[in-house]
Design a protein around this motif. Sequence first.
Motif, PDB file in Angstrom:
ATOM      1  N   GLU A  80       1.911   6.066  10.595  1.00  0.00           N
ATOM      2  CA  GLU A  80       0.597   5.672  10.089  1.00  0.00           C
ATOM      3  C   GLU A  80       0.403   6.101   8.638  1.00  0.00           C
ATOM      4  O   GLU A  80      -0.279   5.418   7.865  1.00  0.00           O
ATOM      5  CB  GLU A  80      -0.516   6.248  10.964  1.00  0.00           C
ATOM      6  CG  GLU A  80      -0.600   5.646  12.354  1.00  0.00           C
ATOM      7  CD  GLU A  80       0.482   6.157  13.291  1.00  0.00           C
ATOM      8  OE1 GLU A  80       0.744   5.491  14.318  1.00  0.00           O
ATOM      9  OE2 GLU A  80       1.071   7.213  13.004  1.00  0.00           O
ATOM     10  N   ALA A  81       0.971   7.247   8.254  1.00  0.00           N
ATOM     11  CA  ALA A  81       0.793   7.748   6.885  1.00  0.00           C
ATOM     12  C   ALA A  81       1.309   6.739   5.865  1.00  0.00           C
ATOM     13  O   ALA A  81       0.614   6.387   4.907  1.00  0.00           O
ATOM     14  CB  ALA A  81       1.508   9.095   6.713  1.00  0.00           C
ATOM     15  N   VAL A  82       2.527   6.254   6.060  1.00  0.00           N
ATOM     16  CA  VAL A  82       3.126   5.302   5.119  1.00  0.00           C
ATOM     17  C   VAL A  82       2.453   3.940   5.229  1.00  0.00           C
ATOM     18  O   VAL A  82       2.191   3.285   4.215  1.00  0.00           O
ATOM     19  CB  VAL A  82       4.642   5.179   5.357  1.00  0.00           C
ATOM     20  CG1 VAL A  82       5.269   4.198   4.362  1.00  0.00           C
ATOM     21  CG2 VAL A  82       5.317   6.544   5.254  1.00  0.00           C
ATOM     22  N   ALA A  83       2.156   3.523   6.447  1.00  0.00           N
ATOM     23  CA  ALA A  83       1.493   2.229   6.642  1.00  0.00           C
ATOM     24  C   ALA A  83       0.124   2.203   5.962  1.00  0.00           C
ATOM     25  O   ALA A  83      -0.252   1.217   5.321  1.00  0.00           O
ATOM     26  CB  ALA A  83       1.349   1.944   8.139  1.00  0.00           C
ATOM     27  N   GLU A  84      -0.629   3.295   6.102  1.00  0.00           N
ATOM     28  CA  GLU A  84      -1.950   3.360   5.468  1.00  0.00           C
ATOM     29  C   GLU A  84      -1.832   3.384   3.949  1.00  0.00           C
ATOM     30  O   GLU A  84      -2.671   2.818   3.239  1.00  0.00           O
ATOM     31  CB  GLU A  84      -2.697   4.600   5.966  1.00  0.00           C
ATOM     32  CG  GLU A  84      -3.148   4.480   7.420  1.00  0.00           C
ATOM     33  CD  GLU A  84      -3.700   5.787   7.978  1.00  0.00           C
ATOM     34  OE1 GLU A  84      -3.896   6.751   7.197  1.00  0.00           O
ATOM     35  OE2 GLU A  84      -3.929   5.846   9.201  1.00  0.00           O
ATOM     36  N   HIS A  85      -0.775   4.016   3.426  1.00  0.00           N
ATOM     37  CA  HIS A  85      -0.586   4.028   1.970  1.00  0.00           C
ATOM     38  C   HIS A  85      -0.257   2.626   1.465  1.00  0.00           C
ATOM     39  O   HIS A  85      -0.728   2.222   0.392  1.00  0.00           O
ATOM     40  CB  HIS A  85       0.526   5.003   1.584  1.00  0.00           C
ATOM     41  CG  HIS A  85       0.602   5.263   0.112  1.00  0.00           C
ATOM     42  ND1 HIS A  85      -0.317   6.046  -0.551  1.00  0.00           N
ATOM     43  CD2 HIS A  85       1.463   4.833  -0.832  1.00  0.00           C
ATOM     44  CE1 HIS A  85      -0.022   6.087  -1.841  1.00  0.00           C
ATOM     45  NE2 HIS A  85       1.057   5.350  -2.040  1.00  0.00           N
ATOM     46  N   ALA A  86       0.545   1.883   2.228  1.00  0.00           N
ATOM     47  CA  ALA A  86       0.839   0.493   1.853  1.00  0.00           C
ATOM     48  C   ALA A  86      -0.454  -0.319   1.784  1.00  0.00           C
ATOM     49  O   ALA A  86      -0.661  -1.103   0.853  1.00  0.00           O
ATOM     50  CB  ALA A  86       1.810  -0.131   2.855  1.00  0.00           C
ATOM     51  N   MET A  87      -1.338  -0.113   2.757  1.00  0.00           N
ATOM     52  CA  MET A  87      -2.615  -0.834   2.730  1.00  0.00           C
ATOM     53  C   MET A  87      -3.474  -0.370   1.563  1.00  0.00           C
ATOM     54  O   MET A  87      -4.197  -1.177   0.957  1.00  0.00           O
ATOM     55  CB  MET A  87      -3.352  -0.636   4.061  1.00  0.00           C
ATOM     56  CG  MET A  87      -4.693  -1.362   4.138  1.00  0.00           C
ATOM     57  SD  MET A  87      -4.611  -3.143   3.724  1.00  0.00           S
ATOM     58  CE  MET A  87      -3.737  -3.790   5.141  1.00  0.00           C
ATOM     59  N   ALA A  88      -3.407   0.912   1.227  1.00  0.00           N
ATOM     60  CA  ALA A  88      -4.164   1.419   0.080  1.00  0.00           C
ATOM     61  C   ALA A  88      -3.715   0.733  -1.210  1.00  0.00           C
ATOM     62  O   ALA A  88      -4.540   0.378  -2.064  1.00  0.00           O
ATOM     63  CB  ALA A  88      -3.995   2.934  -0.038  1.00  0.00           C
ATOM     64  N   LEU A  89      -2.409   0.520  -1.350  1.00  0.00           N
ATOM     65  CA  LEU A  89      -1.897  -0.181  -2.529  1.00  0.00           C
ATOM     66  C   LEU A  89      -2.414  -1.616  -2.564  1.00  0.00           C
ATOM     67  O   LEU A  89      -2.820  -2.119  -3.622  1.00  0.00           O
ATOM     68  CB  LEU A  89      -0.363  -0.179  -2.523  1.00  0.00           C
ATOM     69  CG  LEU A  89       0.332   1.169  -2.732  1.00  0.00           C
ATOM     70  CD1 LEU A  89       1.843   1.014  -2.583  1.00  0.00           C
ATOM     71  CD2 LEU A  89      -0.004   1.768  -4.092  1.00  0.00           C
ATOM     72  N   ILE A  90      -2.411  -2.272  -1.413  1.00  0.00           N
ATOM     73  CA  ILE A  90      -2.904  -3.655  -1.340  1.00  0.00           C
ATOM     74  C   ILE A  90      -4.374  -3.724  -1.731  1.00  0.00           C
ATOM     75  O   ILE A  90      -4.789  -4.562  -2.555  1.00  0.00           O
ATOM     76  CB  ILE A  90      -2.701  -4.221   0.077  1.00  0.00           C
ATOM     77  CG1 ILE A  90      -1.207  -4.425   0.355  1.00  0.00           C
ATOM     78  CG2 ILE A  90      -3.449  -5.549   0.252  1.00  0.00           C
ATOM     79  CD1 ILE A  90      -0.892  -4.791   1.790  1.00  0.00           C
ATOM     80  N   LEU A  91      -5.195  -2.867  -1.139  1.00  0.00           N
ATOM     81  CA  LEU A  91      -6.633  -2.889  -1.406  1.00  0.00           C
ATOM     82  C   LEU A  91      -6.936  -2.570  -2.868  1.00  0.00           C
ATOM     83  O   LEU A  91      -7.816  -3.186  -3.484  1.00  0.00           O
ATOM     84  CB  LEU A  91      -7.349  -1.901  -0.486  1.00  0.00           C
ATOM     85  CG  LEU A  91      -7.380  -2.281   1.002  1.00  0.00           C
ATOM     86  CD1 LEU A  91      -7.906  -1.121   1.830  1.00  0.00           C
ATOM     87  CD2 LEU A  91      -8.223  -3.520   1.222  1.00  0.00           C
TER      88      LEU A  91
END
Length: 330
Positions: free
Chosen positions: A101-112
């Motif tokens: 979840e840590a890496v997945a959430e960071h990927a979404m943070a980059l997208i947003l």
Amino acid sequence: MKIAVFSTSQYDEDFLSQHNTGHQIVFFKASLSEESAVLAAGFDAVCIFVNDIMNKQVLDKLYQSGLKLVVLRCAGFNNVDVDYADQLKVPVLRVPAYSPEAVAEHAMALILTLNRKTHKAYNRVREGNFSLEKLMGINLNQRKVAVIGTGHIGQAFCRILKGFGCHIKAHDPFPSAEMRELGVEYGTLDATLQDVDIISLHCPLTVDTQYLINADRLQMIKPGTMLINTSRGGLVDTKAIISALKSGLIGSLGLDVYEQESGFFFHDFSELIIQDEQLSQLISFPNVLITGHQGFLTQEAMTEIAKVTFDNIDAFEAGSPLVNRVEIPH
């Protein structure tokens, strides 16, 4: 056991010290290389991170000075000559899933951030500029996203995308039945990359995935596509990426990894000139967002890394099954 820990920051020392199960640990800020291997002379084990070098030459030096075990505090192992370690009968252990979840959430943070340009808005408002010009984004709802690799991290990322109402296409040599039930549409790599708004990479770096995103594949994507890489820098051909940014094939780029990151990431270069023309060029683009390999950096992930690292060491010392050993197909 006497353990040399390389590439350490204060957070490494804090979490590893807190969860130490009784071993003698010496922390080194230096990365492991042929030159720094001498620091680990006489140690039973070395604990390394993503940019440490554990090639044949380093393994030879360490083995001659008593090395019995290599412990990775990460999931990837492309920086280790696992074949040669196996020949020396030195097990290589890793942390396969510290916190997807840590890496997945960071990927979404980059997208947003790239989409809604919150980083630019933050800087504007601090200067008293409340203009909304050039801050327009798109709704993620109903957008098509390509997820390349649906292991633990890729699956966590798909669940996040589902919450945003995205249409998810994916490619993985081993499709997940659970992801199919979630509505993920699997296809070939080339088919998955076509006609999407966002591409996010979540696969390991291997001989087969080196330069997965190259000049030829970039010609397949829809102009203006957003590309996100939180996995390994070598998955993308940086030169081709820069060319695609200039032509508009890539509309925006979010990177938490970089092909030549080992000389820069995890260090402070704020008072120095960055001696990497491609990295400097990427930083200069207004539609590029780069973070310094921080996707893993959450309290939960660091706790799990520390616990599993010592579980691995304790299992080796006790002669127990090495469940997290990197196995070489024979």
